[in-house]
Design a protein around this motif. Structure first.
Motif, PDB file in Angstrom:
ATOM      1  N   SER A 114      54.242  37.283  15.620  1.00 28.20           N
ATOM      2  CA  SER A 114      53.788  37.636  14.280  1.00 28.20           C
ATOM      3  C   SER A 114      54.946  38.141  13.414  1.00 28.20           C
ATOM      4  N   LEU A 138      57.343  35.279  12.494  1.00 27.23           N
ATOM      5  CA  LEU A 138      56.815  34.506  11.370  1.00 27.23           C
ATOM      6  C   LEU A 138      57.035  35.245  10.050  1.00 27.23           C
ATOM      7  N   TRP A 169      60.306  29.577   8.771  1.00 27.96           N
ATOM      8  CA  TRP A 169      58.838  29.663   8.818  1.00 27.96           C
ATOM      9  C   TRP A 169      58.236  28.311   9.177  1.00 27.96           C
ATOM     10  N   LYS A 170      58.701  27.272   8.505  1.00 29.77           N
ATOM     11  CA  LYS A 170      58.130  25.942   8.705  1.00 29.77           C
ATOM     12  C   LYS A 170      58.309  25.473  10.143  1.00 29.77           C
ATOM     13  N   LYS A 218      56.303  27.999  12.856  1.00 29.28           N
ATOM     14  CA  LYS A 218      54.840  27.981  12.906  1.00 29.28           C
ATOM     15  C   LYS A 218      54.294  26.770  13.648  1.00 29.28           C
ATOM     16  N   GLU A 219      55.138  25.763  13.867  1.00 31.16           N
ATOM     17  CA  GLU A 219      54.709  24.575  14.595  1.00 31.16           C
ATOM     18  C   GLU A 219      55.052  24.659  16.083  1.00 31.16           C
ATOM     19  N   GLU A 225      48.086  28.080   3.910  1.00 32.99           N
ATOM     20  CA  GLU A 225      48.986  27.805   5.036  1.00 32.99           C
ATOM     21  C   GLU A 225      49.214  29.063   5.868  1.00 32.99           C
ATOM     22  N   VAL A 226      49.433  30.190   5.186  1.00 32.53           N
ATOM     23  CA  VAL A 226      49.614  31.469   5.879  1.00 32.53           C
ATOM     24  C   VAL A 226      48.352  31.829   6.653  1.00 32.53           C
ATOM     25  N   GLU A 275      45.805  29.907   7.714  1.00 27.62           N
ATOM     26  CA  GLU A 275      45.514  29.000   8.830  1.00 27.62           C
ATOM     27  C   GLU A 275      46.466  29.233  10.003  1.00 27.62           C
ATOM     28  N   THR A 276      47.731  29.519   9.698  1.00 26.38           N
ATOM     29  CA  THR A 276      48.712  29.742  10.762  1.00 26.38           C
ATOM     30  C   THR A 276      48.357  30.969  11.585  1.00 26.38           C
ATOM     31  N   LYS A 331      45.023  30.664  13.551  1.00 26.94           N
ATOM     32  CA  LYS A 331      45.194  29.760  14.687  1.00 26.94           C
ATOM     33  C   LYS A 331      45.657  30.530  15.930  1.00 26.94           C
ATOM     34  N   HIS A 332      46.521  31.501  15.718  1.00 28.03           N
ATOM     35  CA  HIS A 332      47.106  32.223  16.852  1.00 28.03           C
ATOM     36  C   HIS A 332      46.379  33.519  17.183  1.00 28.03           C
TER      37      HIS A 332
END
Length: 351
Positions: A177, A180, A191-192, A195-196, A283-284, A286-287, A290-291
């Motif tokens: 966290s 990120l 970041w890009k 996050k993947e 985007e923030v 959902e990222t 997700k975790h």
């Protein structure tokens, strides 16, 4: 792997960390070397660390793990143990643990005999990339986070990624966290890419996060301006963490879990006040969901959390100051937030 230089100390990684530790102790003529551990690092990390340290672990000091033990009472215990074992101003304290332990150990060392040397050896991902870097030390005041402390730099920070093998996934994600966050406030490309990733504990990612935080701290060591950006997500995140800590009916959140919620909320505020795009806010959200999943807050919870904002360390002249994003990779400091937006932010989080 090349070390990272700060103003007065260096962060050493992997094999360079072991060499730097042995060399520093050999040349410094310390009267005693104390190692501060908790019950977890004593069992899982201390045997590994003793091999790296050699013979100079004179006294092992143990505290209880967990945020609820990060307080002055624990400090008093450690101060008394240092005195009992004849610690003096030429003693060294090695802090072997996560963020709670390095924060508290740094504060204990900074105040014992008006200051002794200390070295941070972080054992959690959160501590490696954030808590042990930058010289912030301190403890909580009741459930209020980091209210008592000083900024004082260690002699060095030693990062051994092998300690991460001792952690459960939840602890690793807590550190993720903060990694990120480093991308959100300073480096959109980081970041890009981060996050993947499914695997975020490799040494290169850890070093990149350390370098981002270190670069900010070098420019503003005492948090007069730029360093405040490191608090993105922390204004509401700390309030959420404190609220869950002081309410036994709620599950206690790890620091990174609370800050993840804070970053979603403060991204929404960034959209409303500083023009962060809707796509970026989504985007923030959902990222992090997700975790980390979603935590439920009812109206009473939110009201109580907002009351805790008055204790935030960035406050000035009665104002609550936020760090918000202009865009991913660019953060702004000292932003005032109209009170009516807080409930909207929590509603957005709950959607």
């Amino acid at each position: 792997m090349e070390s990272i230089k700060s103003h007065s100390y260096e962060v050493h990684l992997e094999e360079l960390a072991e060499a730097a530790l042995r060399q520093h102790i050999a040349k410094s003529n310390y009267s005693k070397v104390f190692v501060l551990v908790d019950e977890n690092t004593k069992k899982k990390c201390l045997p590994i660390f003793k091999e790296k340290l050699g013979e100079r672990a004179d006294v092992i000091l143990e505290i209880q793990s967990g945020e609820n033990h990060k307080n002055i009472a624990t400090c008093s215990k450690v101060w008394e143990l240092l005195s009992h074992h004849n610690g003096d101003r030429k003693s060294l304290l090695l802090n072997l643990g996560g963020g709670v332990l390095t924060d508290l150990g740094g504060f204990v060392a900074s105040t014992f005999k008006r200051g002794i040397d200390f070295i941070n050896i972080p054992t959690t991902l959160l501590s490696m990339v954030d808590a042990s870097i930058g010289g912030k030390t301190g403890v909580d005041l009741g459930s209020l986070k980091n209210q008592i402390g000083v900024i004082n730099q260690p002699q060095m920070v030693l990062v051994f990624p092998e300690f991460l093998k001792t952690l459960e996934t939840r602890q690793l994600k807590s550190g993720y966290s903060e990694m990120l966050k480093h991308g959100l406030i300073m480096d959109a490309d980081y970041w890009k890419g981060l996050k993947e990733k499914n695997e975020f504990t490799d040494a290169l990612c850890i070093k990149k996060s350390i370098a981002i935080k270190n670069d900010v701290v070098i420019q503003d060591p005492t948090e007069l301006g730029l360093r405040k950006i490191l608090n993105f997500g922390h204004t509401l995140g700390h309030a959420i963490e404190s609220y869950c800590l002081e309410n036994p009916e709620r599950e206690t959140l790890l620091h990174g879990e609370a800050i993840a919620i804070g970053m979603i909320l403060e991204s929404y505020l960034s959209h409303e006040l500083k023009g962060l795009s809707k796509l970026s806010v989504q985007e923030v959200k959902e990222t992090f969901l997700k975790h980390f999943g979603r935590v439920s807050f009812d109206t009473a919870d939110i009201k109580a959390i907002l009351k805790l904002l008055k204790y935030d360390k960035k406050n000035s002249h009665g104002d609550v100051n936020f760090v918000l994003l202009q865009e991913i990779g660019t953060a702004l400091t000292d932003i005032k937030v109209p009170h009516d937006l807080f409930n909207k932010a929590f509603a957005y989080y709950a959607e």
